[in-house]
Design a protein around this motif. Structure first.
Motif, PDB file in Angstrom:
ATOM      1  N   ALA A  16      -2.095 -13.679   3.529  1.00 10.51           N
ATOM      2  CA  ALA A  16      -1.031 -12.679   3.472  1.00 10.51           C
ATOM      3  C   ALA A  16       0.014 -12.981   4.540  1.00 10.51           C
ATOM      4  CB  ALA A  16      -1.610 -11.285   3.681  1.00 10.51           C
ATOM      5  N   MET A  17       1.275 -13.043   4.129  1.00 13.83           N
ATOM      6  CA  MET A  17       2.344 -13.360   5.075  1.00 13.83           C
ATOM      7  C   MET A  17       2.863 -12.115   5.801  1.00 13.83           C
ATOM      8  SD  MET A  17       4.361 -16.487   3.287  1.00 13.83           S
ATOM      9  CE  MET A  17       4.980 -15.592   1.893  1.00 13.83           C
ATOM     10  N   ARG A  18       2.561 -10.921   5.234  1.00 17.60           N
ATOM     11  CA  ARG A  18       2.879  -9.684   5.944  1.00 17.60           C
ATOM     12  C   ARG A  18       2.045  -8.553   5.368  1.00 17.60           C
ATOM     13  NH1 ARG A  18       8.208  -9.451   2.712  1.00 17.60           N
ATOM     14  NH2 ARG A  18       8.001  -7.461   1.667  1.00 17.60           N
ATOM     15  N   ASP A  19       2.046  -7.419   6.043  1.00 18.35           N
ATOM     16  CA  ASP A  19       1.301  -6.253   5.578  1.00 18.35           C
ATOM     17  C   ASP A  19       1.846  -5.773   4.238  1.00 18.35           C
ATOM     18  OD1 ASP A  19       0.177  -6.468   8.084  1.00 18.35           O
ATOM     19  OD2 ASP A  19       0.800  -4.495   8.784  1.00 18.35           O
ATOM     20  N   PHE A  20       0.955  -5.231   3.396  1.00 19.49           N
ATOM     21  CA  PHE A  20       1.375  -4.663   2.115  1.00 19.49           C
ATOM     22  C   PHE A  20       0.559  -3.412   1.830  1.00 19.49           C
ATOM     23  CE2 PHE A  20       0.663  -4.308  -2.534  1.00 19.49           C
ATOM     24  CZ  PHE A  20       1.950  -3.985  -2.902  1.00 19.49           C
ATOM     25  N   LYS A  21       1.257  -2.351   1.479  1.00 16.69           N
ATOM     26  CA  LYS A  21       0.607  -1.120   1.033  1.00 16.69           C
ATOM     27  C   LYS A  21       1.210  -0.763  -0.319  1.00 16.69           C
ATOM     28  CE  LYS A  21      -0.787   3.494   2.473  1.00 16.69           C
ATOM     29  NZ  LYS A  21      -1.778   3.473   1.411  1.00 16.69           N
ATOM     30  N   GLY A  22       0.380  -0.788  -1.360  1.00 21.35           N
ATOM     31  CA  GLY A  22       0.854  -0.549  -2.723  1.00 21.35           C
ATOM     32  C   GLY A  22       1.222   0.900  -2.983  1.00 21.35           C
ATOM     33  N   PRO A  23       2.031   1.139  -4.032  1.00 23.64           N
ATOM     34  CA  PRO A  23       2.495   2.478  -4.379  1.00 23.64           C
ATOM     35  C   PRO A  23       1.428   3.372  -4.997  1.00 23.64           C
ATOM     36  CG  PRO A  23       3.332   0.898  -5.952  1.00 23.64           C
ATOM     37  CD  PRO A  23       2.648   0.110  -4.871  1.00 23.64           C
ATOM     38  N   ASP A  24       0.352   2.784  -5.544  1.00 23.88           N
ATOM     39  CA  ASP A  24      -0.724   3.614  -6.098  1.00 23.88           C
ATOM     40  C   ASP A  24      -2.035   2.831  -6.075  1.00 23.88           C
ATOM     41  OD1 ASP A  24      -1.005   2.040  -8.505  1.00 23.88           O
ATOM     42  OD2 ASP A  24       0.603   3.189  -9.454  1.00 23.88           O
ATOM     43  N   CYS A  25      -3.088   3.431  -6.618  1.00 22.04           N
ATOM     44  CA  CYS A  25      -4.439   2.861  -6.509  1.00 22.04           C
ATOM     45  C   CYS A  25      -4.652   1.598  -7.331  1.00 22.04           C
ATOM     46  CB  CYS A  25      -5.472   3.916  -6.887  1.00 22.04           C
ATOM     47  SG  CYS A  25      -5.251   4.507  -8.572  1.00 22.04           S
ATOM     48  N   ARG A  26      -3.677   1.188  -8.133  1.00 19.72           N
ATOM     49  CA  ARG A  26      -3.822  -0.058  -8.893  1.00 19.72           C
ATOM     50  C   ARG A  26      -3.518  -1.278  -8.023  1.00 19.72           C
ATOM     51  NH1 ARG A  26      -0.049   1.477 -13.852  1.00 19.72           N
ATOM     52  NH2 ARG A  26       1.140   2.260 -12.096  1.00 19.72           N
ATOM     53  N   PHE A  27      -2.997  -1.039  -6.837  1.00 20.23           N
ATOM     54  CA  PHE A  27      -2.611  -2.133  -5.936  1.00 20.23           C
ATOM     55  C   PHE A  27      -3.648  -2.313  -4.835  1.00 20.23           C
ATOM     56  CE2 PHE A  27       1.159  -0.842  -8.074  1.00 20.23           C
ATOM     57  CZ  PHE A  27       1.941  -1.977  -8.193  1.00 20.23           C
ATOM     58  N   VAL A  28      -3.739  -3.540  -4.330  1.00 18.36           N
ATOM     59  CA  VAL A  28      -4.630  -3.830  -3.209  1.00 18.36           C
ATOM     60  C   VAL A  28      -3.769  -3.877  -1.944  1.00 18.36           C
ATOM     61  CG1 VAL A  28      -4.516  -6.360  -3.464  1.00 18.36           C
ATOM     62  CG2 VAL A  28      -6.502  -5.317  -2.377  1.00 18.36           C
ATOM     63  N   ASN A  29      -4.245  -3.263  -0.886  1.00 22.15           N
ATOM     64  CA  ASN A  29      -3.525  -3.274   0.393  1.00 22.15           C
ATOM     65  C   ASN A  29      -4.100  -4.375   1.269  1.00 22.15           C
ATOM     66  OD1 ASN A  29      -2.138  -0.899  -0.398  1.00 22.15           O
ATOM     67  ND2 ASN A  29      -3.830   0.348   0.323  1.00 22.15           N
ATOM     68  N   PHE A  30      -3.235  -4.977   2.087  1.00 23.16           N
ATOM     69  CA  PHE A  30      -3.733  -5.978   3.025  1.00 23.16           C
ATOM     70  C   PHE A  30      -2.841  -6.052   4.244  1.00 23.16           C
ATOM     71  CE2 PHE A  30      -1.692  -8.325  -0.580  1.00 23.16           C
ATOM     72  CZ  PHE A  30      -0.538  -8.768   0.051  1.00 23.16           C
ATOM     73  N   LYS A  31      -3.382  -6.704   5.267  1.00 22.80           N
ATOM     74  CA  LYS A  31      -2.662  -6.911   6.522  1.00 22.80           C
ATOM     75  C   LYS A  31      -2.287  -8.385   6.626  1.00 22.80           C
ATOM     76  CE  LYS A  31      -3.782  -2.905   8.883  1.00 22.80           C
ATOM     77  NZ  LYS A  31      -2.930  -1.945   8.201  1.00 22.80           N
ATOM     78  N   LYS A  32      -1.228  -8.645   7.365  1.00 24.41           N
ATOM     79  CA  LYS A  32      -0.782 -10.022   7.601  1.00 24.41           C
ATOM     80  C   LYS A  32      -1.951 -10.856   8.110  1.00 24.41           C
ATOM     81  CE  LYS A  32       2.496 -12.794  10.170  1.00 24.41           C
ATOM     82  NZ  LYS A  32       3.633 -12.860  11.051  1.00 24.41           N
ATOM     83  N   GLY A  33      -2.104 -12.061   7.545  1.00 26.31           N
ATOM     84  CA  GLY A  33      -3.149 -12.978   7.981  1.00 26.31           C
ATOM     85  C   GLY A  33      -4.451 -12.879   7.200  1.00 26.31           C
ATOM     86  N   GLU A  34      -4.646 -11.782   6.428  1.00 22.87           N
ATOM     87  CA  GLU A  34      -5.884 -11.634   5.669  1.00 22.87           C
ATOM     88  C   GLU A  34      -5.931 -12.620   4.500  1.00 22.87           C
ATOM     89  OE1 GLU A  34      -8.044  -7.480   5.711  1.00 22.87           O
ATOM     90  OE2 GLU A  34      -5.993  -7.233   4.950  1.00 22.87           O
ATOM     91  N   ALA A  35      -7.147 -13.028   4.122  1.00 22.42           N
ATOM     92  CA  ALA A  35      -7.339 -13.898   2.961  1.00 22.42           C
ATOM     93  C   ALA A  35      -7.263 -13.045   1.698  1.00 22.42           C
ATOM     94  CB  ALA A  35      -8.692 -14.593   3.036  1.00 22.42           C
ATOM     95  N   VAL A  36      -6.500 -13.525   0.716  1.00 19.99           N
ATOM     96  CA  VAL A  36      -6.359 -12.845  -0.567  1.00 19.99           C
ATOM     97  C   VAL A  36      -6.792 -13.839  -1.653  1.00 19.99           C
ATOM     98  CG1 VAL A  36      -4.762 -11.683  -2.145  1.00 19.99           C
ATOM     99  CG2 VAL A  36      -4.395 -11.512   0.331  1.00 19.99           C
ATOM    100  N   TYR A  37      -7.690 -13.390  -2.535  1.00 20.49           N
ATOM    101  CA  TYR A  37      -8.216 -14.229  -3.610  1.00 20.49           C
ATOM    102  C   TYR A  37      -7.581 -13.818  -4.932  1.00 20.49           C
ATOM    103  CZ  TYR A  37     -11.565 -15.636  -0.107  1.00 20.49           C
ATOM    104  OH  TYR A  37     -12.121 -16.132   1.034  1.00 20.49           O
ATOM    105  N   VAL A  38      -7.004 -14.792  -5.663  1.00 26.36           N
ATOM    106  CA  VAL A  38      -6.257 -14.506  -6.888  1.00 26.36           C
ATOM    107  C   VAL A  38      -7.106 -14.797  -8.127  1.00 26.36           C
ATOM    108  CG1 VAL A  38      -4.189 -15.087  -8.231  1.00 26.36           C
ATOM    109  CG2 VAL A  38      -4.090 -15.070  -5.725  1.00 26.36           C
ATOM    110  N   TYR A  39      -7.223 -13.783  -9.004  1.00 26.66           N
ATOM    111  CA  TYR A  39      -7.982 -13.917 -10.252  1.00 26.66           C
ATOM    112  C   TYR A  39      -7.089 -14.093 -11.466  1.00 26.66           C
ATOM    113  CZ  TYR A  39     -12.238 -12.881  -7.778  1.00 26.66           C
ATOM    114  OH  TYR A  39     -13.296 -12.955  -6.913  1.00 26.66           O
ATOM    115  N   TYR A  40      -5.921 -13.448 -11.490  1.00 27.79           N
ATOM    116  CA  TYR A  40      -4.980 -13.708 -12.571  1.00 27.79           C
ATOM    117  C   TYR A  40      -3.561 -13.372 -12.167  1.00 27.79           C
ATOM    118  CZ  TYR A  40      -5.815  -8.762 -13.983  1.00 27.79           C
ATOM    119  OH  TYR A  40      -5.958  -7.403 -14.018  1.00 27.79           O
ATOM    120  N   LYS A  41      -2.628 -13.935 -12.955  1.00 28.80           N
ATOM    121  CA  LYS A  41      -1.200 -13.807 -12.674  1.00 28.80           C
ATOM    122  C   LYS A  41      -0.541 -13.169 -13.889  1.00 28.80           C
ATOM    123  CE  LYS A  41      -1.509 -18.179 -10.169  1.00 28.80           C
ATOM    124  NZ  LYS A  41      -1.106 -19.581 -10.141  1.00 28.80           N
TER     125      LYS A  41
END
Length: 100
Positions: free
Chosen positions: A27-52
Motif C-alpha cells: 500500500a502506497m498510502r492509507d485507504f479507508k473505503g466508503p462502505d463495508c464492501r471495501f478493504v481498509n489498509f495503512k501505508k506499507g501494508e501487504a495487499v493480496y489481489v484476487y481479481y481485477k
C-alpha cells in the motif's frame, strides 16, 4: 452520489473461481473505503489481489489485507510480486458486491 450495487459487469481472475492470488503489492498510502464492501489498509501494508474489475470500474481491484477482504483503488498499490500471468475474463456476480 449513491454507489451502484454492482461496480462492474466483468472481472479478470487467475482461475475460474477467482480463488487464486494474482499478485501482491504494498500500500502506497492509507485507504479507508466508503462502505463495508471495501478493504481498509495503512501505508506499507501487504495487499493480496484476487481479481481485477474491468469495464465501467477498471480502477477497482479486490483483495485482502490480513483476514479482511474487499475492494480498493488499484492506484494505491505498488505491485511487488506476480503469482500468475493467467488472466481469465469472467462475468461478475451479485455476490461479488455484498459485505463480508
Amino acid at each position: 452520489p449513491e454507489l451502484s450495487r454492482r461496480f462492474a459487469e466483468r472481472k479478470r481472475c487467475a482461475d475460474p473461481e477467482c480463488s487464486m492470488l494474482m499478485c501482491r503489492g504494498k500500500a502506497m498510502r492509507d485507504f479507508k473505503g466508503p462502505d463495508c464492501r471495501f478493504v481498509n489498509f495503512k501505508k506499507g501494508e501487504a495487499v493480496y489481489v484476487y481479481y481485477k474489475l474491468i469495464g465501467k470500474s477498471t480502477e477497482l481491484w479486490a483483495g485482502s489485507v490480513g483476514s479482511d477482504f474487499g475492494y480498493f483503488p488499484k492506484d494505491l498499490l505498488e505491485i511487488n510480486h506476480n503469482y500468475s500471468n493467467e488472466e481469465l475474463e469472467l462475468p461478475t456476480d451479485e455476490t461479488d458486491f455484498v459485505c463480508f
